[in-house]
Design a protein around this motif. Structure first.
Motif, PDB file in Angstrom:
ATOM      1  N   PRO A  48       0.816  -1.219   0.000  1.00 21.51           N
ATOM      2  CA  PRO A  48       0.000   0.000   0.000  1.00 21.51           C
ATOM      3  C   PRO A  48       0.857   1.280   0.000  1.00 21.51           C
ATOM      4  CG  PRO A  48      -0.823  -1.544   1.641  1.00 21.51           C
ATOM      5  CD  PRO A  48       0.481  -2.086   1.136  1.00 21.51           C
ATOM      6  N   LEU A  49       1.933   1.289   0.753  1.00 23.52           N
ATOM      7  CA  LEU A  49       2.795   2.470   0.789  1.00 23.52           C
ATOM      8  C   LEU A  49       3.491   2.670  -0.553  1.00 23.52           C
ATOM      9  CD1 LEU A  49       3.931   4.815   2.342  1.00 23.52           C
ATOM     10  CD2 LEU A  49       5.654   3.302   3.312  1.00 23.52           C
ATOM     11  N   ALA A  51       2.352   1.844  -3.448  1.00 23.70           N
ATOM     12  CA  ALA A  51       1.339   2.334  -4.387  1.00 23.70           C
ATOM     13  C   ALA A  51       1.105   3.832  -4.221  1.00 23.70           C
ATOM     14  CB  ALA A  51       0.029   1.572  -4.196  1.00 23.70           C
ATOM     15  N   HIS A  52       1.043   4.311  -2.977  1.00 22.13           N
ATOM     16  CA  HIS A  52       0.870   5.748  -2.732  1.00 22.13           C
ATOM     17  C   HIS A  52       2.057   6.543  -3.259  1.00 22.13           C
ATOM     18  CE1 HIS A  52      -2.235   4.872   0.438  1.00 22.13           C
ATOM     19  NE2 HIS A  52      -2.795   5.838  -0.274  1.00 22.13           N
ATOM     20  N   VAL A  53       3.253   6.098  -2.956  1.00 18.70           N
ATOM     21  CA  VAL A  53       4.463   6.814  -3.357  1.00 18.70           C
ATOM     22  C   VAL A  53       4.637   6.760  -4.876  1.00 18.70           C
ATOM     23  CG1 VAL A  53       6.970   6.886  -3.124  1.00 18.70           C
ATOM     24  CG2 VAL A  53       5.557   6.445  -1.134  1.00 18.70           C
ATOM     25  N   GLN A  55       2.514   7.030  -7.159  1.00 15.46           N
ATOM     26  CA  GLN A  55       1.741   8.092  -7.799  1.00 15.46           C
ATOM     27  C   GLN A  55       2.556   9.375  -7.911  1.00 15.46           C
ATOM     28  OE1 GLN A  55      -1.925   8.512  -5.644  1.00 15.46           O
ATOM     29  NE2 GLN A  55      -2.528   6.396  -6.015  1.00 15.46           N
ATOM     30  N   ALA A  81       7.503  15.406  -1.571  1.00 13.11           N
ATOM     31  CA  ALA A  81       6.790  14.375  -0.820  1.00 13.11           C
ATOM     32  C   ALA A  81       7.508  14.089   0.489  1.00 13.11           C
ATOM     33  CB  ALA A  81       6.683  13.096  -1.642  1.00 13.11           C
ATOM     34  N   VAL A  83       7.469  11.311   3.952  1.00 12.63           N
ATOM     35  CA  VAL A  83       7.003  10.075   4.573  1.00 12.63           C
ATOM     36  C   VAL A  83       7.361  10.118   6.052  1.00 12.63           C
ATOM     37  CG1 VAL A  83       7.068   8.581   2.547  1.00 12.63           C
ATOM     38  CG2 VAL A  83       9.109   8.845   3.928  1.00 12.63           C
ATOM     39  N   LYS A  99       4.369   5.726   7.011  1.00 11.08           N
ATOM     40  CA  LYS A  99       3.169   6.280   6.386  1.00 11.08           C
ATOM     41  C   LYS A  99       3.566   7.366   5.388  1.00 11.08           C
ATOM     42  CE  LYS A  99       0.768   8.557   9.447  1.00 11.08           C
ATOM     43  NZ  LYS A  99      -0.233   9.110  10.359  1.00 11.08           N
ATOM     44  N   PHE A 100       2.845   7.411   4.250  1.00  9.86           N
ATOM     45  CA  PHE A 100       3.037   8.469   3.263  1.00  9.86           C
ATOM     46  C   PHE A 100       2.236   9.675   3.726  1.00  9.86           C
ATOM     47  CE2 PHE A 100       1.710  10.434  -0.857  1.00  9.86           C
ATOM     48  CZ  PHE A 100       2.957  10.923  -1.210  1.00  9.86           C
ATOM     49  N   GLY A 102       2.332  12.751   2.035  1.00  7.38           N
ATOM     50  CA  GLY A 102       1.961  13.590   0.904  1.00  7.38           C
ATOM     51  C   GLY A 102       2.952  14.690   0.653  1.00  7.38           C
TER      52      GLY A 102
END
Length: 107
Positions: A48-49, A51-53, A55, A81, A83, A99-100, A102
């Protein structure tokens, strides 16, 4: 009775993303700039992390080769960005991505 004091060897900090290992679409590790100025590679990203990064990384443009403070190679990119990482406080600290967060720039 003597009380033992816990010694903390890691702390949670915000770190700027400066690159990655793997591909921009599927990063395996992040290169992060820690608050003390060191650049380090994180431990393996969770799916999941990653996938966020991804982007953010896919829109970063071409990467260039760089090295961390410890000499590890990574793909450097200019992204805005941040984290959250659990960073060891010793010289050869391990960095665990948590955690990302943003963008580093408030909107």
């Amino acid at each position: 009775m003597q009380l033992r004091q816990k010694v903390r060897h890691a702390e949670t900090v915000d770190a700027a993303v400066v690159g990655y290992n793997g591909t921009a679409v599927r990063p395996r590790h992040l290169a992060v700039r820690l608050p003390d100025g060191r650049t380090a590679l994180s431990q393996t990203l969770t799916a999941p992390l990653a996938a966020h990064v991804a982007q953010v990384l896919t829109g970063a443009g071409p990467a260039r080769r760089a090295r961390t403070s410890g000499g590890d190679a990574y793909n450097a990119v200019d992204v805005d960005a941040v984290v959250e990482v659990l960073a060891g406080t010793t010289r050869h600290a391990v960095v665990f991505p948590v955690k990302f967060l943003g963008s580093a720039t408030p909107e």
